[in-house]
Design a protein around this motif. Structure first.
Motif, PDB file in Angstrom:
ATOM      1  N   SER A 150       0.873  -1.342  -0.044  1.00 49.92           N
ATOM      2  CA  SER A 150      -0.161   0.109  -0.078  1.00 49.92           C
ATOM      3  C   SER A 150       0.728   1.198   0.124  1.00 49.92           C
ATOM      4  N   SER A 151       1.947   1.236   0.425  1.00 44.84           N
ATOM      5  CA  SER A 151       2.972   2.483   0.218  1.00 44.84           C
ATOM      6  C   SER A 151       3.172   2.890  -1.062  1.00 44.84           C
ATOM      7  N   ASN A 152       2.589   2.017  -2.167  1.00 40.93           N
ATOM      8  CA  ASN A 152       2.776   2.492  -3.541  1.00 40.93           C
ATOM      9  C   ASN A 152       1.782   3.077  -4.011  1.00 40.93           C
ATOM     10  N   ILE A 153       0.678   3.371  -3.105  1.00 42.67           N
ATOM     11  CA  ILE A 153      -0.535   3.787  -3.530  1.00 42.67           C
ATOM     12  C   ILE A 153      -0.568   5.107  -3.983  1.00 42.67           C
ATOM     13  N   ASP A 154       0.123   5.930  -3.406  1.00 41.99           N
ATOM     14  CA  ASP A 154       0.234   7.487  -3.446  1.00 41.99           C
ATOM     15  C   ASP A 154       0.993   7.841  -4.940  1.00 41.99           C
ATOM     16  N   VAL A 155       1.582   6.717  -5.429  1.00 36.84           N
ATOM     17  CA  VAL A 155       2.551   6.869  -6.487  1.00 36.84           C
ATOM     18  C   VAL A 155       2.050   6.026  -7.673  1.00 36.84           C
ATOM     19  N   ASN A 156       0.714   5.670  -7.377  1.00 35.78           N
ATOM     20  CA  ASN A 156       0.165   4.991  -8.591  1.00 35.78           C
ATOM     21  C   ASN A 156       0.658   3.649  -9.217  1.00 35.78           C
ATOM     22  N   VAL A 157       1.482   2.671  -8.321  1.00 38.35           N
ATOM     23  CA  VAL A 157       1.966   1.709  -8.645  1.00 38.35           C
ATOM     24  C   VAL A 157       1.038   0.716  -8.141  1.00 38.35           C
ATOM     25  N   SER A 158       0.984  -0.527  -8.826  1.00 36.43           N
ATOM     26  CA  SER A 158       0.146  -1.794  -8.529  1.00 36.43           C
ATOM     27  C   SER A 158       0.352  -2.046  -6.991  1.00 36.43           C
ATOM     28  N   VAL A 159      -0.993  -2.501  -6.520  1.00 35.37           N
ATOM     29  CA  VAL A 159      -1.011  -3.034  -5.133  1.00 35.37           C
ATOM     30  C   VAL A 159      -1.699  -4.308  -5.247  1.00 35.37           C
ATOM     31  N   GLY A 160      -2.032  -4.974  -4.159  1.00 34.87           N
ATOM     32  CA  GLY A 160      -2.767  -6.279  -4.294  1.00 34.87           C
ATOM     33  C   GLY A 160      -3.067  -6.820  -2.866  1.00 34.87           C
ATOM     34  N   THR A 161      -4.184  -7.849  -3.140  1.00 35.99           N
ATOM     35  CA  THR A 161      -4.794  -8.565  -1.850  1.00 35.99           C
ATOM     36  C   THR A 161      -4.279  -9.794  -2.094  1.00 35.99           C
ATOM     37  N   ILE A 162      -4.047 -10.429  -0.837  1.00 33.92           N
ATOM     38  CA  ILE A 162      -3.592 -11.823  -0.944  1.00 33.92           C
ATOM     39  C   ILE A 162      -4.564 -12.518   0.199  1.00 33.92           C
ATOM     40  N   PHE A 163      -4.878 -13.701  -0.450  1.00 34.42           N
ATOM     41  CA  PHE A 163      -5.739 -14.497   0.806  1.00 34.42           C
ATOM     42  C   PHE A 163      -5.522 -15.979   0.664  1.00 34.42           C
ATOM     43  N   SER A 164      -5.857 -16.336   1.873  1.00 33.40           N
ATOM     44  CA  SER A 164      -5.660 -18.002   2.193  1.00 33.40           C
ATOM     45  C   SER A 164      -6.757 -18.687   2.774  1.00 33.40           C
ATOM     46  N   ILE A 165      -7.151 -19.876   2.205  1.00 32.84           N
ATOM     47  CA  ILE A 165      -8.564 -20.233   2.946  1.00 32.84           C
ATOM     48  C   ILE A 165      -8.031 -21.666   3.673  1.00 32.84           C
ATOM     49  N   TYR A 166      -8.447 -21.729   4.740  1.00 28.69           N
ATOM     50  CA  TYR A 166      -8.136 -23.153   5.498  1.00 28.69           C
ATOM     51  C   TYR A 166      -9.584 -23.708   6.039  1.00 28.69           C
ATOM     52  N   ARG A 167      -9.614 -24.982   5.940  1.00 33.48           N
ATOM     53  CA  ARG A 167     -10.906 -25.587   6.709  1.00 33.48           C
ATOM     54  C   ARG A 167     -10.915 -25.650   8.212  1.00 33.48           C
ATOM     55  N   ARG A 168     -11.796 -25.125   8.805  1.00 35.08           N
ATOM     56  CA  ARG A 168     -11.392 -24.844  10.338  1.00 35.08           C
ATOM     57  C   ARG A 168     -11.186 -26.275  11.178  1.00 35.08           C
ATOM     58  N   VAL A 169     -10.382 -26.175  12.066  1.00 39.26           N
ATOM     59  CA  VAL A 169     -10.055 -27.450  12.894  1.00 39.26           C
ATOM     60  C   VAL A 169     -10.982 -27.420  14.241  1.00 39.26           C
ATOM     61  N   SER A 170     -11.472 -26.171  14.499  1.00 40.15           N
ATOM     62  CA  SER A 170     -12.072 -26.080  15.856  1.00 40.15           C
ATOM     63  C   SER A 170     -13.643 -26.500  15.430  1.00 40.15           C
ATOM     64  N   LEU A 171     -14.392 -26.859  16.469  1.00 35.24           N
ATOM     65  CA  LEU A 171     -15.628 -27.744  16.090  1.00 35.24           C
ATOM     66  C   LEU A 171     -16.704 -26.838  15.825  1.00 35.24           C
TER      67      LEU A 171
END
Ligand code: P6P
Length: 365
Positions: A150-171
């Motif tokens: 996000s430090s690149n936002i002010d200078v119009n450089v690409s930014v991104g979202t990263i996500f990871s999905i797990y199956r819960r282990v709690s019941l």
């Protein structure tokens, strides 16, 4: 003789009035040739015989939030949303308002969607348990970096979202921290959204990597990069050489190897470093290359976080035929002990990551 209008008056045929318009032939949107993210997710649901659609709906929820973040990122220079929010996140980094906005959008979409029972975010020190009527049977937890680089936002450089999905282990009930203390090999899905010259969503559920480009005219992510595979080797190395003095000797030696003249191995390679991991990783995924964020004086354990940056990127890279290590060991097999745990990160074309690992073994024990 009235002055020939250079613009199209009401009721006039634009193709006669504005010369270049005759080149813009109307093309009915060929829906038959376009596969949207939603269509693709449903089509691939058959890959999981026991799936009842929960993961599909979870991926849909992420896509919805991504479109909303896309809209704000693309007008950041105009809206008053730009600039520091005056806060700092758990990493002690100054938070841009767009960081906060993106975090809120993904949390809202995942909370309402009903398929997620807890979220871990770079922007939050602790997990966000989700305890809504819709989520009481939720099977999944999501770890995310809502707006990386996000430090690149002010200078119009690409930014991104990263996500990871797990199956819960709690019941049951809201998710717990234990749901996130799982190795990267346990991820059921992982992906990133890159907000660049176009907005793309790239994800895997462990059966290959597919890329979707947002068509703002219809508000849909459309399959544009089916079955993405990264080259076994490449000619690009991405690293912040400003930290050279403090790099491990193995990294210093590898950088020098990249810079040597050798026609047979197409060296010297090109140095390309954007300062936004999603952008560097995405380019290297498509063109071939290696991204390295090793230990440095200011980041003695590495800078990138294992849970919501390195593991999801590592899953994508491996599914695309590449490799991801900490310089020695496979990222996906690393034990995770804390939410914001950091790790050195070497990811990209398999031969390049292996070569860098050889230098690390030889010169950095
Ligand atoms: P440096 C962004 O903060 C990030 O986590 C990655 O996206 C990026 O590659 C790296 O840090 C940039 O860090 O220390 O080179 O500015």
């Amino acid at each position: 003789m009235p002055h020939k209008q250079s613009y199209c008056g009401i009721g006039q045929n634009p193709r006669k009035t504005i010369p270049f318009l005759h080149l813009c032939k109307p093309r009915p949107f060929l829906m038959s040739k376009v596969k949207t993210l939603g269509q693709f997710i449903i089509e691939k649901q058959t890959d999981f015989p026991y799936a009842k659609g929960e993961l599909s709906r979870l991926l849909r929820d992420i896509g919805i939030a991504a479109k909303i973040v896309h809209r704000e990122v693309n007008k950041a220079g105009l809206a008053d949303i730009l600039g520091d929010a005056g806060e700092t996140n758990v990493q002690g980094e100054s938070v841009k308002k767009l960081d906060v906005f993106a975090n809120e959008q993904f949390i809202a979409a995942l909370s309402v969607g009903g398929e997620c029972c807890a979220i871990a975010s770079e922007e939050n020190e602790d997990i966000i348990p989700i305890d809504t009527p819709q989520s009481k049977n939720a099977k999944y937890v999501v770890a995310m970096d809502p707006l990386d680089g996000s430090s690149n936002i002010d200078v119009n450089v690409s930014v991104g979202t990263i996500f990871s999905i797990y199956r819960r282990v709690s019941l049951s009930g809201p998710g717990t921290v234990q749901d996130f203390m799982q190795r990267g090999t346990e991820q059921v899905a992982a992906g990133y959204i890159i907000y660049g010259s176009s907005t793309m969503l790239v994800y895997t559920t462990g059966k290959g990597v597919n890329g979707f480009t947002l068509d703002p005219s219809i508000g849909e992510f459309c399959l544009s990069h089916p079955n993405m595979q990264t080259a076994k080797s490449g000619k690009i190395y991405s690293i912040n050489e400003g930290n050279y003095v403090h790099f491990p000797d193995g990294v210093k030696k590898y950088i020098k190897y990249c810079q040597e003249e050798d026609k047979a191995t197409k060296r010297p390679y090109s140095s390309r470093y954007i300062g936004s991991a999603v952008a560097d990783i995405h380019r290297n995924l498509i063109n071939g290359g290696i991204y390295i964020y090793p230990t440095t004086a200011s980041s003695p354990k590495g800078k990138l976080r294992l849970l919501y940056e390195c593991n999801p990127i590592a899953l994508i890279i491996e599914q695309a035929g590449g490799k991801a290590t900490d310089g020695r060991h496979r990222i996906l097999e690393q034990e995770i002990k804390t939410l914001h745990q950091r790790t050195p990160f070497f990811a990209g074309s398999a031969d390049m990551v292996e070569m860098a690992g050889d230098f690390m073994s030889k010169y950095s024990g």
